[in-house]
Design a protein around this motif. Structure first.
Motif, short mmCIF file in Angstrom:
data_model
loop_
_atom_site.label_atom_id
_atom_site.label_comp_id
_atom_site.label_asym_id
_atom_site.label_seq_id
_atom_site.Cartn_x
_atom_site.Cartn_y
_atom_site.Cartn_z
N TRP A 115 0.84 -1.21 0.00
CA TRP A 115 0.00 0.00 0.00
C TRP A 115 0.87 1.25 0.00
O TRP A 115 0.63 2.19 -0.77
CB TRP A 115 -0.92 -0.04 1.21
N ARG A 116 1.89 1.27 0.83
CA ARG A 116 2.80 2.41 0.88
C ARG A 116 3.55 2.59 -0.44
O ARG A 116 3.97 3.70 -0.78
CB ARG A 116 3.80 2.23 2.03
N GLN A 120 -3.57 0.71 -4.32
CA GLN A 120 -4.78 1.07 -3.58
C GLN A 120 -5.53 -0.15 -3.04
O GLN A 120 -6.32 -0.04 -2.12
CB GLN A 120 -5.73 1.89 -4.46
N VAL A 121 -5.30 -1.32 -3.63
CA VAL A 121 -5.89 -2.57 -3.14
C VAL A 121 -4.79 -3.62 -3.09
O VAL A 121 -4.05 -3.81 -4.06
CB VAL A 121 -7.03 -3.06 -4.06
N LEU A 164 -6.50 -5.47 1.87
CA LEU A 164 -6.36 -4.09 2.34
C LEU A 164 -6.82 -3.17 1.23
O LEU A 164 -6.47 -3.36 0.06
CB LEU A 164 -4.91 -3.79 2.72
N MET A 165 -7.59 -2.13 1.61
CA MET A 165 -8.10 -1.17 0.64
C MET A 165 -7.81 0.25 1.11
O MET A 165 -8.01 0.58 2.28
CB MET A 165 -9.60 -1.36 0.45
N ASP A 166 -7.35 1.07 0.21
CA ASP A 166 -7.09 2.47 0.48
C ASP A 166 -8.40 3.21 0.75
O ASP A 166 -9.48 2.80 0.29
CB ASP A 166 -6.37 3.08 -0.72
N ARG A 167 -8.31 4.32 1.44
CA ARG A 167 -9.49 5.12 1.77
C ARG A 167 -10.29 5.51 0.53
O ARG A 167 -11.52 5.54 0.55
CB ARG A 167 -9.05 6.36 2.57
N ARG A 168 -9.62 5.80 -0.58
CA ARG A 168 -10.34 6.19 -1.79
C ARG A 168 -11.21 5.06 -2.31
O ARG A 168 -12.34 5.27 -2.76
CB ARG A 168 -9.35 6.63 -2.87
N PHE A 192 -8.71 0.90 -9.69
CA PHE A 192 -7.54 1.37 -8.96
C PHE A 192 -6.39 0.36 -9.11
O PHE A 192 -6.57 -0.73 -9.64
CB PHE A 192 -7.84 1.62 -7.48
N LYS A 193 -5.23 0.74 -8.64
CA LYS A 193 -4.05 -0.12 -8.74
C LYS A 193 -4.11 -1.22 -7.71
O LYS A 193 -4.22 -0.95 -6.50
CB LYS A 193 -2.78 0.73 -8.57
#
Length: 325
Positions: A115-116, A120-121, A164-168, A192-193
């Motif tokens: 993620w870092r 995004q996923v 794990l999923m990014d806030r967006r 998303f990526k």
């Protein structure tokens, strides 16, 4: 976008009759979190459990204010429990995992690293499935491969809801109001990526699987009909095939190439009837999904929440009470 401040990670765990192992799950997560640099919250969504799962989670919260609890008024289903959890999550990223430790917490740091790096996923891709029968492993393997071929989406093979999923991504998912969501398909749909982290799925620490054969089949149908119109073409293929078969059978009977013509006709009739009924069933499944969507009912009803200072409200759910404690 990951800022310079310490990120917050929300862990969403759907719960249904997990009293036998829920305290072990909480202890394992607390041990994991204590060794991490990020800030964490644990959001347990009780999907109408009839055992002491909710009470045990509330007791654990007395000693850990990172624990949150959402209680449904009844059993609405695993996928809607995930939907509710991500709507309540406040983290910069959200991790969805089962409450039975089959999804190991030690995989989360690898997800955070990806993620870092700009993904995004980050989904968990299973290399093995300990403690499961050969039948479940076989049907799961077949399901993912059929789904991948039948839909236009790039749904990764051998993946569940552990990701794990990014806030967006979470913001987009939280606004969707599908009455029978197939979450892992929706995550692929939003785009998303995305990338994978491989892991070995563990055996359940206690209790029994909450996905018996009938629920597995229902989930498979939801996944297929949510993202593919391919089953609707089955009746066309079946009709063409049966027409050719009937012509061949008729010719063979006329020229006397086979005996027992009445038996052959009966078998053909039965086969035709069964395929017609199956085709009607497939069409009915799509019509039912349209019917459910047209009712505009709330996706779920929340009887009570514990541990939330502020809750985001969405148009298609109902909450009856909330408390901080």
């Amino acid at each position: 976008m990951i800022g310079t401040q310490t990120p917050k990670i929300s862990i969403v765990l759907p719960v249904y009759n997990e009293e036998a192992g829920i305290l072990a799950t909480i202890a394992a997560l607390e041990q994991f979190i204590s060794n991490q640099d990020e800030a964490y919250e644990m959001i347990f969504v009780d999907d109408g459990s009839v055992d002491a799962s909710a009470q045990l989670i509330k007791q654990a919260r007395l000693n850990d204010d990172a624990i949150r609890l959402v209680q449904f008024s009844r059993n609405f289903g695993h996928q809607l429990a995930i939907t509710a959890g991500i709507r309540y999550a406040t983290g910069d990223a959200v991790v969805v995992m089962d409450a039975d430790l089959q999804d190991p917490p030690e995989v989360i740091p690898a997800m955070i690293k990806c993620w870092r790096a700009g993904n995004q996923v980050v989904y968990g891709q299973r290399l093995g499935r300990d403690g499961e029968t050969w039948f479940k492993k076989l049907t799961a393997k077949l399901f993912y491969r059929v789904l991948k071929r039948a839909t236009p989406l790039d749904i990764p093979l051998d993946t569940g809801d552990f990701r794990l999923m990014d806030r967006r991504v979470v913001t987009v998912l939280a606004k969707l109001d599908e009455p029978e969501p197939f979450v892992r398909g929706l995550v692929s749909w939003v785009g998303f990526k995305q990338t994978a982290v491989t892991y070995e799925r563990h055996e359940r620490i206690a209790g029994q699987s909450k996905y018996p054969l009938n629920k597995m089949f229902s989930l498979a149908i939801d996944g297929l009909t949510s993202f593919s119109g391919l089953p609707l073409q089955f009746s066309v293929w079946a009709g063409a095939g049966l027409f050719l078969l009937s012509v061949v059978a008729f010719i063979r009977i006329v020229i006397g190439a086979t005996t027992g013509g009445s038996d052959l006709l009966l078998a053909t009739l039965l086969l035709t009837t069964s395929l017609i009924l199956f085709s009607i069933g497939l069409v009915s499944t799509y019509l039912y999904r349209i019917f459910v969507s047209s009712r505009k009912r709330p996706l779920y009803v929340v009887a009570e929440t514990t541990g939330f200072r502020q809750v985001k409200h969405y148009p298609n759910y109902t909450e009856s009470s909330q408390k901080w404690g």
